[in-house]
Design a protein around this motif. Structure first.
Motif, PDB file in Angstrom:
ATOM      1  N   ARG A   7       0.798  -1.258   0.225  1.00  0.00           N
ATOM      2  CA  ARG A   7      -0.139   0.045   0.017  1.00  0.00           C
ATOM      3  C   ARG A   7       0.796   1.226   0.128  1.00  0.00           C
ATOM      4  O   ARG A   7       0.624   2.224  -0.763  1.00  0.00           O
ATOM      5  CB  ARG A   7      -0.779   0.022   1.098  1.00  0.00           C
ATOM      6  N   LEU A   8       2.015   1.263   0.564  1.00  0.00           N
ATOM      7  CA  LEU A   8       2.928   2.541   0.880  1.00  0.00           C
ATOM      8  C   LEU A   8       3.434   2.664  -0.445  1.00  0.00           C
ATOM      9  O   LEU A   8       3.586   3.788  -0.971  1.00  0.00           O
ATOM     10  CB  LEU A   8       4.074   2.269   1.976  1.00  0.00           C
ATOM     11  N   ARG A   9       3.818   1.517  -1.250  1.00  0.00           N
ATOM     12  CA  ARG A   9       4.704   1.616  -2.356  1.00  0.00           C
ATOM     13  C   ARG A   9       3.799   1.937  -3.569  1.00  0.00           C
ATOM     14  O   ARG A   9       3.996   2.999  -4.255  1.00  0.00           O
ATOM     15  CB  ARG A   9       5.134   0.175  -2.933  1.00  0.00           C
ATOM     16  N   GLU A  10       2.364   1.642  -3.642  1.00  0.00           N
ATOM     17  CA  GLU A  10       1.316   2.384  -4.403  1.00  0.00           C
ATOM     18  C   GLU A  10       1.236   3.624  -4.177  1.00  0.00           C
ATOM     19  O   GLU A  10       1.287   4.513  -4.894  1.00  0.00           O
ATOM     20  CB  GLU A  10       0.049   1.595  -4.347  1.00  0.00           C
ATOM     21  N   ALA A  11       1.136   4.280  -2.848  1.00  0.00           N
ATOM     22  CA  ALA A  11       1.074   5.652  -2.638  1.00  0.00           C
ATOM     23  C   ALA A  11       2.038   6.354  -3.262  1.00  0.00           C
ATOM     24  O   ALA A  11       2.001   7.538  -3.885  1.00  0.00           O
ATOM     25  CB  ALA A  11       0.911   5.789  -1.106  1.00  0.00           C
ATOM     26  N   VAL A  12       3.390   5.887  -3.224  1.00  0.00           N
ATOM     27  CA  VAL A  12       4.507   6.853  -3.514  1.00  0.00           C
ATOM     28  C   VAL A  12       5.081   6.455  -4.917  1.00  0.00           C
ATOM     29  O   VAL A  12       5.521   7.204  -5.321  1.00  0.00           O
ATOM     30  CB  VAL A  12       5.687   6.744  -2.597  1.00  0.00           C
ATOM     31  N   GLY A  18       2.744  10.821  -6.660  1.00  0.00           N
ATOM     32  CA  GLY A  18       3.934  10.084  -6.630  1.00  0.00           C
ATOM     33  C   GLY A  18       4.680  10.903  -5.745  1.00  0.00           C
ATOM     34  O   GLY A  18       4.599  10.635  -4.460  1.00  0.00           O
ATOM     35  N   ASP A  19       5.998  11.472  -6.139  1.00  0.00           N
ATOM     36  CA  ASP A  19       6.804  12.184  -5.132  1.00  0.00           C
ATOM     37  C   ASP A  19       6.345  13.169  -4.263  1.00  0.00           C
ATOM     38  O   ASP A  19       7.044  13.654  -3.225  1.00  0.00           O
ATOM     39  CB  ASP A  19       8.001  12.645  -5.968  1.00  0.00           C
ATOM     40  N   ALA A  20       5.160  13.635  -4.590  1.00  0.00           N
ATOM     41  CA  ALA A  20       4.534  14.725  -3.702  1.00  0.00           C
ATOM     42  C   ALA A  20       3.932  14.101  -2.528  1.00  0.00           C
ATOM     43  O   ALA A  20       3.613  15.026  -1.470  1.00  0.00           O
ATOM     44  CB  ALA A  20       3.473  15.637  -4.686  1.00  0.00           C
ATOM     45  N   VAL A  21       3.820  12.938  -2.746  1.00  0.00           N
ATOM     46  CA  VAL A  21       3.086  12.371  -1.369  1.00  0.00           C
ATOM     47  C   VAL A  21       4.143  12.338  -0.101  1.00  0.00           C
ATOM     48  O   VAL A  21       4.938  12.010  -0.323  1.00  0.00           O
ATOM     49  CB  VAL A  21       2.841  10.831  -1.593  1.00  0.00           C
ATOM     50  N   GLU A  22       3.538  13.174   1.002  1.00  0.00           N
ATOM     51  CA  GLU A  22       4.345  13.425   2.038  1.00  0.00           C
ATOM     52  C   GLU A  22       3.855  12.594   3.191  1.00  0.00           C
ATOM     53  O   GLU A  22       4.458  12.126   4.196  1.00  0.00           O
ATOM     54  CB  GLU A  22       4.475  14.847   2.444  1.00  0.00           C
ATOM     55  N   LYS A  23       2.630  12.619   3.401  1.00  0.00           N
ATOM     56  CA  LYS A  23       1.895  11.741   4.404  1.00  0.00           C
ATOM     57  C   LYS A  23       0.942  10.747   3.883  1.00  0.00           C
ATOM     58  O   LYS A  23       0.365  10.758   3.025  1.00  0.00           O
ATOM     59  CB  LYS A  23       1.058  12.782   5.194  1.00  0.00           C
ATOM     60  N   PHE A  35       1.335   0.222   9.409  1.00  0.00           N
ATOM     61  CA  PHE A  35       1.949   1.036   8.311  1.00  0.00           C
ATOM     62  C   PHE A  35       3.111   1.752   8.860  1.00  0.00           C
ATOM     63  O   PHE A  35       4.231   1.643   7.947  1.00  0.00           O
ATOM     64  CB  PHE A  35       0.924   2.031   7.799  1.00  0.00           C
ATOM     65  N   GLU A  36       3.160   1.910  10.164  1.00  0.00           N
ATOM     66  CA  GLU A  36       4.705   2.300  10.375  1.00  0.00           C
ATOM     67  C   GLU A  36       5.646   1.067  10.382  1.00  0.00           C
ATOM     68  O   GLU A  36       6.931   1.226   9.939  1.00  0.00           O
ATOM     69  CB  GLU A  36       4.727   2.583  12.078  1.00  0.00           C
ATOM     70  N   ASP A  37       5.160  -0.262  10.571  1.00  0.00           N
ATOM     71  CA  ASP A  37       6.085  -1.235  10.625  1.00  0.00           C
ATOM     72  C   ASP A  37       6.349  -1.336   9.103  1.00  0.00           C
ATOM     73  O   ASP A  37       7.373  -1.860   8.616  1.00  0.00           O
ATOM     74  CB  ASP A  37       5.286  -2.560  10.831  1.00  0.00           C
ATOM     75  N   GLY A  38       5.120  -1.248   8.315  1.00  0.00           N
ATOM     76  CA  GLY A  38       5.469  -1.332   6.548  1.00  0.00           C
ATOM     77  C   GLY A  38       6.547  -0.284   6.177  1.00  0.00           C
ATOM     78  O   GLY A  38       7.261  -0.638   5.288  1.00  0.00           O
ATOM     79  N   ARG A  39       6.289   0.812   6.795  1.00  0.00           N
ATOM     80  CA  ARG A  39       7.330   1.910   6.359  1.00  0.00           C
ATOM     81  C   ARG A  39       8.706   1.780   6.643  1.00  0.00           C
ATOM     82  O   ARG A  39       9.592   1.989   5.871  1.00  0.00           O
ATOM     83  CB  ARG A  39       6.909   3.175   7.155  1.00  0.00           C
ATOM     84  N   GLU A  49       5.513   9.770   5.660  1.00  0.00           N
ATOM     85  CA  GLU A  49       5.348   9.931   7.002  1.00  0.00           C
ATOM     86  C   GLU A  49       3.916   9.355   7.573  1.00  0.00           C
ATOM     87  O   GLU A  49       2.891   9.680   6.583  1.00  0.00           O
ATOM     88  CB  GLU A  49       5.184  11.177   7.593  1.00  0.00           C
ATOM     89  N   VAL A  50       3.708   8.455   8.298  1.00  0.00           N
ATOM     90  CA  VAL A  50       2.371   7.868   8.554  1.00  0.00           C
ATOM     91  C   VAL A  50       1.810   8.678  10.013  1.00  0.00           C
ATOM     92  O   VAL A  50       2.123   8.960  10.774  1.00  0.00           O
ATOM     93  CB  VAL A  50       2.455   6.251   8.978  1.00  0.00           C
ATOM     94  N   VAL A  51       0.494   9.335   9.551  1.00  0.00           N
ATOM     95  CA  VAL A  51      -0.031  10.013  10.589  1.00  0.00           C
ATOM     96  C   VAL A  51      -1.605   9.677  10.629  1.00  0.00           C
ATOM     97  O   VAL A  51      -2.367   9.251   9.582  1.00  0.00           O
ATOM     98  CB  VAL A  51       0.039  11.464  10.015  1.00  0.00           C
ATOM     99  N   ASP A  52      -2.016   9.883  11.574  1.00  0.00           N
ATOM    100  CA  ASP A  52      -3.511   9.708  12.016  1.00  0.00           C
ATOM    101  C   ASP A  52      -4.310  10.823  11.788  1.00  0.00           C
ATOM    102  O   ASP A  52      -3.823  12.010  11.811  1.00  0.00           O
ATOM    103  CB  ASP A  52      -3.561   9.172  13.505  1.00  0.00           C
ATOM    104  N   VAL A  53      -5.395  10.510  11.245  1.00  0.00           N
ATOM    105  CA  VAL A  53      -6.443  11.769  10.723  1.00  0.00           C
ATOM    106  C   VAL A  53      -6.524  12.746  12.084  1.00  0.00           C
ATOM    107  O   VAL A  53      -6.581  13.958  11.748  1.00  0.00           O
ATOM    108  CB  VAL A  53      -7.854  11.154  10.075  1.00  0.00           C
ATOM    109  N   ALA A  54      -6.722  12.054  13.165  1.00  0.00           N
ATOM    110  CA  ALA A  54      -6.716  12.951  14.396  1.00  0.00           C
ATOM    111  C   ALA A  54      -5.588  14.066  14.305  1.00  0.00           C
ATOM    112  O   ALA A  54      -5.949  15.257  14.915  1.00  0.00           O
ATOM    113  CB  ALA A  54      -6.954  12.199  15.453  1.00  0.00           C
ATOM    114  N   GLU A  55      -4.476  13.611  14.088  1.00  0.00           N
ATOM    115  CA  GLU A  55      -3.148  14.567  14.097  1.00  0.00           C
ATOM    116  C   GLU A  55      -3.683  15.619  13.427  1.00  0.00           C
ATOM    117  O   GLU A  55      -3.160  16.870  13.623  1.00  0.00           O
ATOM    118  CB  GLU A  55      -2.192  13.670  13.807  1.00  0.00           C
TER     119      GLU A  55
END
Length: 63
Positions: A7-12, A18-23, A35-39, A49-55
């Protein structure tokens, strides 16, 4: 390959952003952990960076 790594590979790599994905935004503690583990295991630590929507909500309210 772990699903979280894929999923992370697909996102970036497979999105128009592409490269503009930061979070990579998640909405539950289990997803944050997964996802932190997968990162880390997928080598995406410098890419996203993996972030929760609440953050993001807290960040927006403080702005």
């Amino acid at each position: 390959v772990k699903p979280s790594e894929e999923r992370l590979r697909e996102a970036v790599e497979d999105t128009d952003a592409g490269d503009a994905v930061e979070k990579f935004v998640v909405a539950c503690p289990m997803c944050t952990t997964m996802f932190e583990d997968g990162r880390k295991t997928g080598g995406f630590e410098d890419d996203v960076e993996v972030v929760d929507v609440a953050e993001l909500l807290i960040e927006a309210l403080e702005a």
